[in-house]
Each structure stands twice: as C-alpha cells, then as structure tokens.
Scaffold this motif. Structure first.
Motif, PDB file in Angstrom:
ATOM      1  N   ASN A  65     -13.084  50.191 -34.459  1.00 22.70           N
ATOM      2  CA  ASN A  65     -11.818  50.905 -34.229  1.00 22.70           C
ATOM      3  C   ASN A  65     -11.989  51.989 -33.170  1.00 22.70           C
ATOM      4  O   ASN A  65     -11.073  52.246 -32.371  1.00 22.70           O
ATOM      5  CB  ASN A  65     -11.317  51.523 -35.535  1.00 22.70           C
ATOM      6  CG  ASN A  65     -10.840  50.475 -36.526  1.00 22.70           C
ATOM      7  OD1 ASN A  65     -10.473  49.364 -36.139  1.00 22.70           O
ATOM      8  ND2 ASN A  65     -10.842  50.808 -37.800  1.00 22.70           N
ATOM      9  N   LYS A  69      -9.841  52.158 -29.726  1.00 21.68           N
ATOM     10  CA  LYS A  69      -9.032  53.333 -29.428  1.00 21.68           C
ATOM     11  C   LYS A  69      -9.384  53.893 -28.047  1.00 21.68           C
ATOM     12  O   LYS A  69      -8.494  54.234 -27.260  1.00 21.68           O
ATOM     13  CB  LYS A  69      -9.262  54.400 -30.501  1.00 21.68           C
ATOM     14  CG  LYS A  69      -8.391  55.637 -30.334  1.00 21.68           C
ATOM     15  CD  LYS A  69      -6.924  55.326 -30.562  1.00 21.68           C
ATOM     16  CE  LYS A  69      -6.089  56.585 -30.506  1.00 21.68           C
ATOM     17  NZ  LYS A  69      -4.656  56.321 -30.706  1.00 21.68           N
ATOM     18  N   ASP A  75      -4.111  51.608 -31.974  1.00 18.85           N
ATOM     19  CA  ASP A  75      -4.637  51.404 -33.321  1.00 18.85           C
ATOM     20  C   ASP A  75      -4.022  50.140 -33.912  1.00 18.85           C
ATOM     21  O   ASP A  75      -3.056  49.590 -33.380  1.00 18.85           O
ATOM     22  CB  ASP A  75      -4.282  52.588 -34.240  1.00 18.85           C
ATOM     23  CG  ASP A  75      -4.943  53.878 -33.794  1.00 18.85           C
ATOM     24  OD1 ASP A  75      -6.172  53.881 -33.641  1.00 18.85           O
ATOM     25  OD2 ASP A  75      -4.215  54.877 -33.602  1.00 18.85           O
ATOM     26  N   HIS A  76      -4.575  49.711 -35.012  1.00 23.30           N
ATOM     27  CA  HIS A  76      -3.988  48.629 -35.821  1.00 23.30           C
ATOM     28  C   HIS A  76      -3.812  47.325 -35.034  1.00 23.30           C
ATOM     29  O   HIS A  76      -2.818  46.613 -35.180  1.00 23.30           O
ATOM     30  CB  HIS A  76      -2.639  49.058 -36.410  1.00 23.30           C
ATOM     31  CG  HIS A  76      -2.693  50.377 -37.120  1.00 23.30           C
ATOM     32  ND1 HIS A  76      -3.502  50.586 -38.217  1.00 23.30           N
ATOM     33  CD2 HIS A  76      -2.069  51.549 -36.873  1.00 23.30           C
ATOM     34  CE1 HIS A  76      -3.355  51.838 -38.632  1.00 23.30           C
ATOM     35  NE2 HIS A  76      -2.508  52.454 -37.826  1.00 23.30           N
ATOM     36  N   TYR A  78      -5.055  43.391 -34.099  1.00 23.49           N
ATOM     37  CA  TYR A  78      -5.733  42.300 -34.788  1.00 23.49           C
ATOM     38  C   TYR A  78      -7.173  42.251 -34.309  1.00 23.49           C
ATOM     39  O   TYR A  78      -7.450  42.167 -33.113  1.00 23.49           O
ATOM     40  CB  TYR A  78      -5.055  40.956 -34.486  1.00 23.49           C
ATOM     41  CG  TYR A  78      -5.815  39.781 -35.050  1.00 23.49           C
ATOM     42  CD1 TYR A  78      -5.569  39.327 -36.340  1.00 23.49           C
ATOM     43  CD2 TYR A  78      -6.809  39.145 -34.303  1.00 23.49           C
ATOM     44  CE1 TYR A  78      -6.288  38.259 -36.875  1.00 23.49           C
ATOM     45  CE2 TYR A  78      -7.538  38.082 -34.833  1.00 23.49           C
ATOM     46  CZ  TYR A  78      -7.265  37.649 -36.115  1.00 23.49           C
ATOM     47  OH  TYR A  78      -7.989  36.608 -36.642  1.00 23.49           O
TER      48      TYR A  78
END
Length: 245
Positions: A65, A69, A75-76, A78
């Motif tokens: 992550n 970023k 964010d978020h 797949y």
C-alpha cells in the motif's frame, strides 16, 4: 521509535494500466540511473518496477500500500499478491551488483510481488516525484534486476484470472461501453474477439448494468454506457464461474 527496514525483504508492484485511447495494456516503470564518480558513461541506465523494503513495524500488505500511495497517489486499488521471488542469484548481474553496493542493500533480497489494475488516466504521472512512465506490456525497455521475469509472471497470472474473475473492470472507468470492455479483453489476452458474439453474450450478463446514458464528446454516434455491479456478481456467481467471451 523510528521504524527500521528489513534489509532482505522487499515488495515489488507490477502496476498494469489500460489506456482506452491506444487500446493497450501498459506497465508503469521508473528509471534506474547511476553515474559513478570520474565517469561520463552511466554505470546503470535502465528501468525497474517501484518497490520498497518492508519496515519492521508493517505487514507485507502495508508495504504494498505504501508503494502504491507513493507511486499513484491512490488508495484502495485492486491488488493481488501472486508470487515470492527468492532466487539467490536474482540480483547478481553486473549492473545490479553496482546498484546494490551504491544503495547499500542486501543482494540476497527476497521480494513479494503484487500486481495492480487501474485505468491509466486515473494517475497523474507528470507530477510524481519518481517520474514514472507507461510502457506497453509487449514493448518493455531494458529492465533491471529480475523485473522482466516478475512482469511476465504477473501478466501470465492476469491472463488466466481474467477468464474467471471480474477483474477486467478494474482497468476501466466506472462507466464504459461494450466496445471499451472488448478492447480491454483483447489487450490482455492478445486476441481478436468477434464483435457481434461478444456483444450478444455480454449484454445478457446481469452484473453488467445498462445506464440511461450515452457517450459524450465523441465525433461518431455515441454508444450506450454500462456499469459493473459487484454486488450482483457476488450474489449470482461462485468463485469458479468462467466468464465466457
């Protein structure tokens, strides 16, 4: 207490992006460049995936992550962890040895690899500090480390998974045409798909919802827009459902 890196564990992310203008599947890479003292010729000048060593206070997923970023600003997304690369010789070619010595990292580094799916236009690479570039997956530049192998294995996994998981929609805008969807499948699989058969099959899928909207700003006749309903898909189909195209 400041978090310390784990010197021989890293995460590399293969970021796949579908460009709906060029109809190509691309990979996001950063330049690896090193010029040593008293030399006009760079010792290292190629491209690599963006990765980080894992910190001792974070999980592997948290490292992934962090990579995403910093490289995409998002964010978020797949993401799928698909393989661990731990060959003791994976960082032992001449350029990699020079780079490892200059950057003071462990040549016996094990990397956990992920791939990520997104439309290319959702990130602004022009303002990113790492100056990443998109390259078509079948036209990659010279790559450092074992990153060509990592990309090839990520791509092979994507081509397999796209036939029984609805991950193709991660590469498209929230609203898309049937032609957009066909183009994405063709870019991933490297095949031509019959237009009429594809349309006939896809518009019967209950998880593809027709919207009361059409394309705007196009020179030709605007096409119907659709959206993918994850909720409908999960209610109807099991994990092993084969997406027929």
């Amino acid at each position: 207490m400041k978090a310390e890196i784990i010197p021989n564990i890293s995460v590399d992310c293969v970021i796949f992006g579908f460009d709906n203008t060029t109809k190509s599947l691309n990979v996001l890479l950063i330049e690896r460049y090193l010029k040593l003292k008293d030399s006009e010729i760079p010792a290292v000048n190629d491209y690599v995936l963006r990765g980080f060593h894992t910190l001792d206070n974070e999980t592997i997923d948290e490292t992934a992550n962090r990579v995403l970023k910093e490289l995409t600003g998002l964010d978020h997304l797949y993401k799928k962890q698909f393989k661990v690369f731990g060959d003791p010789n994976r960082l032992m070619n001449e350029k990699d040895i020079i780079w490892a010595q200059h950057e003071h990292f462990n040549q016996r580094t094990i990397t956990i690899a992920y791939y990520i799916l997104l439309p290319t236009d959702v990130i602004q690479i022009e303002v990113n500090q790492y100056k990443p570039k998109w390259f078509p997956v079948n036209q990659l530049p010279e790559l450092g480390f074992d990153h060509r192998k990592i990309i090839n294995e990520a791509y092979a996994d994507l081509k397999e998974k796209v036939l029984y998981k609805p991950i193709v929609f991660e590469l498209l805008a929230d609203k898309f045409t049937i032609k957009d969807l066909q183009d994405a499948y063709e870019a991933i699989l490297g095949v031509e798909i019959d237009n009429r058969n594809f349309r006939r099959k896809l518009i019967t899928k209950k998880y593809i919802i027709a919207l009361d909207e059409k394309q705007v700003g196009v020179s030709k006749k605007p096409s119907q827009l659709y959206m993918f309903s994850k909720d409908v898909y999960q209610k109807i189909y099991k994990e092993s459902y084969l997406i027929s195209i």
